[in-house]
Write a protein that holds these residues in place. Structure first.
Motif, PDB file in Angstrom:
ATOM      1  N   LEU A   1       0.915  -1.232  -0.095  1.00  0.00           N
ATOM      2  CA  LEU A   1      -0.034  -0.047  -0.084  1.00  0.00           C
ATOM      3  C   LEU A   1       0.838   1.183  -0.255  1.00  0.00           C
ATOM      4  N   PRO A   2       0.960   1.994  -1.132  1.00  0.00           N
ATOM      5  CA  PRO A   2       1.767   3.264  -1.314  1.00  0.00           C
ATOM      6  C   PRO A   2       1.439   4.224   0.038  1.00  0.00           C
ATOM      7  N   ASN A   3       2.440   5.270   0.149  1.00  0.00           N
ATOM      8  CA  ASN A   3       2.285   6.160   1.104  1.00  0.00           C
ATOM      9  C   ASN A   3       1.225   7.033   0.963  1.00  0.00           C
ATOM     10  N   TRP A   4       0.386   7.669   1.729  1.00  0.00           N
ATOM     11  CA  TRP A   4      -0.815   8.251   1.439  1.00  0.00           C
ATOM     12  C   TRP A   4      -0.435   9.730   1.383  1.00  0.00           C
ATOM     13  N   LEU A   5       0.808  10.208   1.443  1.00  0.00           N
ATOM     14  CA  LEU A   5       1.012  11.635   1.126  1.00  0.00           C
ATOM     15  C   LEU A   5       1.603  11.606  -0.161  1.00  0.00           C
ATOM     16  N   SER A   6       2.712  10.691  -0.377  1.00  0.00           N
ATOM     17  CA  SER A   6       3.637  10.846  -1.692  1.00  0.00           C
ATOM     18  C   SER A   6       3.471   9.644  -2.618  1.00  0.00           C
ATOM     19  N   GLY A   7       2.709   8.525  -2.331  1.00  0.00           N
ATOM     20  CA  GLY A   7       2.556   7.407  -3.089  1.00  0.00           C
ATOM     21  C   GLY A   7       1.799   7.750  -4.386  1.00  0.00           C
ATOM     22  N   VAL A   8       1.961   6.881  -5.348  1.00  0.00           N
ATOM     23  CA  VAL A   8       1.221   6.646  -6.417  1.00  0.00           C
ATOM     24  C   VAL A   8       0.909   5.362  -6.933  1.00  0.00           C
ATOM     25  N   ALA A   9      -0.272   5.174  -7.826  1.00  0.00           N
ATOM     26  CA  ALA A   9      -0.571   3.917  -8.211  1.00  0.00           C
ATOM     27  C   ALA A   9       0.415   3.339  -8.832  1.00  0.00           C
ATOM     28  N   SER A  10       0.393   1.830  -8.906  1.00  0.00           N
ATOM     29  CA  SER A  10       1.348   0.991  -9.279  1.00  0.00           C
ATOM     30  C   SER A  10       0.878  -0.316 -10.264  1.00  0.00           C
ATOM     31  N   ASP A  11       1.695  -1.164 -10.329  1.00  0.00           N
ATOM     32  CA  ASP A  11       1.220  -2.286 -10.844  1.00  0.00           C
ATOM     33  C   ASP A  11       0.278  -3.265  -9.902  1.00  0.00           C
ATOM     34  N   THR A  12       0.273  -2.793  -8.880  1.00  0.00           N
ATOM     35  CA  THR A  12      -0.325  -3.563  -7.402  1.00  0.00           C
ATOM     36  C   THR A  12      -1.117  -2.938  -6.646  1.00  0.00           C
ATOM     37  N   SER A  13      -1.427  -1.329  -6.881  1.00  0.00           N
ATOM     38  CA  SER A  13      -2.255  -0.858  -6.297  1.00  0.00           C
ATOM     39  C   SER A  13      -2.900   0.367  -7.162  1.00  0.00           C
ATOM     40  N   VAL A  14      -4.087   0.680  -6.684  1.00  0.00           N
ATOM     41  CA  VAL A  14      -4.990   1.589  -7.309  1.00  0.00           C
ATOM     42  C   VAL A  14      -5.005   2.882  -6.547  1.00  0.00           C
ATOM     43  N   VAL A  15      -5.417   4.088  -6.599  1.00  0.00           N
ATOM     44  CA  VAL A  15      -5.734   5.119  -5.903  1.00  0.00           C
ATOM     45  C   VAL A  15      -7.253   5.059  -5.911  1.00  0.00           C
TER      46      VAL A  15
ATOM     47  N   GLU B   1      -2.522  19.754   2.249  1.00  0.00           N
ATOM     48  CA  GLU B   1      -1.516  18.863   1.336  1.00  0.00           C
ATOM     49  C   GLU B   1      -2.666  17.466   1.059  1.00  0.00           C
ATOM     50  N   PRO B   2      -2.443  17.099  -0.401  1.00  0.00           N
ATOM     51  CA  PRO B   2      -3.310  15.957  -0.576  1.00  0.00           C
ATOM     52  C   PRO B   2      -2.893  14.871   0.091  1.00  0.00           C
ATOM     53  N   ALA B   3      -3.822  14.092   0.395  1.00  0.00           N
ATOM     54  CA  ALA B   3      -3.858  12.676   0.910  1.00  0.00           C
ATOM     55  C   ALA B   3      -4.549  11.690  -0.037  1.00  0.00           C
ATOM     56  N   ARG B   4      -3.911  10.317  -0.103  1.00  0.00           N
ATOM     57  CA  ARG B   4      -4.491   9.270  -0.928  1.00  0.00           C
ATOM     58  C   ARG B   4      -4.798   8.017  -0.183  1.00  0.00           C
ATOM     59  N   VAL B   5      -5.612   6.943  -0.281  1.00  0.00           N
ATOM     60  CA  VAL B   5      -6.029   5.812  -0.088  1.00  0.00           C
ATOM     61  C   VAL B   5      -5.977   4.863  -1.260  1.00  0.00           C
ATOM     62  N   PHE B   6      -5.481   3.860  -1.014  1.00  0.00           N
ATOM     63  CA  PHE B   6      -5.200   2.892  -2.135  1.00  0.00           C
ATOM     64  C   PHE B   6      -5.895   1.642  -1.889  1.00  0.00           C
ATOM     65  N   ALA B   7      -6.187   0.764  -2.684  1.00  0.00           N
ATOM     66  CA  ALA B   7      -6.447  -0.754  -2.852  1.00  0.00           C
ATOM     67  C   ALA B   7      -5.330  -1.484  -3.633  1.00  0.00           C
ATOM     68  N   THR B   8      -5.359  -2.766  -2.872  1.00  0.00           N
ATOM     69  CA  THR B   8      -4.529  -3.902  -3.706  1.00  0.00           C
ATOM     70  C   THR B   8      -5.485  -4.865  -3.584  1.00  0.00           C
ATOM     71  N   LYS B   9      -5.155  -5.674  -4.579  1.00  0.00           N
ATOM     72  CA  LYS B   9      -5.822  -6.955  -4.997  1.00  0.00           C
ATOM     73  C   LYS B   9      -5.088  -8.141  -4.529  1.00  0.00           C
ATOM     74  N   ILE B  10      -5.597  -9.423  -4.080  1.00  0.00           N
ATOM     75  CA  ILE B  10      -4.933 -10.539  -3.818  1.00  0.00           C
ATOM     76  C   ILE B  10      -5.794 -11.508  -4.488  1.00  0.00           C
ATOM     77  N   ASP B  11      -5.380 -12.407  -5.548  1.00  0.00           N
ATOM     78  CA  ASP B  11      -5.905 -13.147  -6.297  1.00  0.00           C
ATOM     79  C   ASP B  11      -6.379 -14.652  -5.310  1.00  0.00           C
ATOM     80  N   ILE B  12      -7.574 -14.970  -5.194  1.00  0.00           N
ATOM     81  CA  ILE B  12      -7.986 -16.013  -4.475  1.00  0.00           C
ATOM     82  C   ILE B  12      -8.117 -17.410  -5.361  1.00  0.00           C
ATOM     83  N   PRO B  13      -7.549 -18.305  -5.043  1.00  0.00           N
ATOM     84  CA  PRO B  13      -7.615 -19.733  -5.936  1.00  0.00           C
ATOM     85  C   PRO B  13      -8.839 -20.186  -6.209  1.00  0.00           C
TER      86      PRO B  13
END
Length: 151
Positions: free
Chosen positions: A63-77, A103-115
């Motif tokens: 989960l990226p940093n709430w103040l400086s983080g950005v979306a990535s391959d594993t998480s979205v804003v 100053e802006p703040a962000r919340v992220f989500a990351t997904k984990i695939d379930i078999p």
């Protein structure tokens, strides 16, 4: 998928700091969605997903940093705010104040695939950090099917 955002009154805690706790999780689907953010320099850790059939699987929770983080391959804003509030407390048990920080703040989500055919029973969160302003802050853990935009 549905997720509960801050079910308590404003000013009460709305996150759980990852510190190796096991959190009960229920629901059926092919995705485990973890919503939250990191603070400080620690933005990931190893978690364990436990299934009702007795098996478990270790995963990296990021989960990226709430103040400086950005979306990535594993998480979205999933939410952005133009400002945030900071609670101040001089000492434990002392008076607390709320200060608006522009100053802006962000919340992220990351997904984990379930078999396929597995059902989640709980998740053991990463060990985390002993430092107050360091680590993963979890807002919600939900089971469902892959939401649009998290493909």
């Amino acid at each position: 998928m549905s997720s509960v955002w801050h079910p308590t009154a404003v000013g009460t805690p709305d996150t759980l700091k990852a510190a190796g706790q096991e959190v009960a999780v229920s629901g059926k689907g092919r995705t485990l969605l973890v919503t939250g953010f990191s603070t400080g320099n620690v933005s990931s850790g190893v978690a364990t997903v436990h299934f009702t059939n007795g098996q478990s699987r270790q995963v990296t929770l990021t989960l990226p940093n709430w103040l400086s983080g950005v979306a990535s391959d594993t998480s979205v804003v999933v939410a952005t705010s133009a400002y945030h509030q900071r609670h101040t407390q001089a000492y434990i048990g002392g008076p607390s104040t709320v200060v608006r920080v522009d100053e802006p703040a962000r919340v992220f989500a990351t997904k984990i695939d379930i078999p396929p055919a597995f059902e989640v029973s709980s998740m053991t969160l990463p060990q985390g950090s002993a430092l107050v302003d360091e680590g993963l802050n979890i807002m919600d853990i939900a089971v469902g099917n892959l939401p649009v935009g998290l493909g």
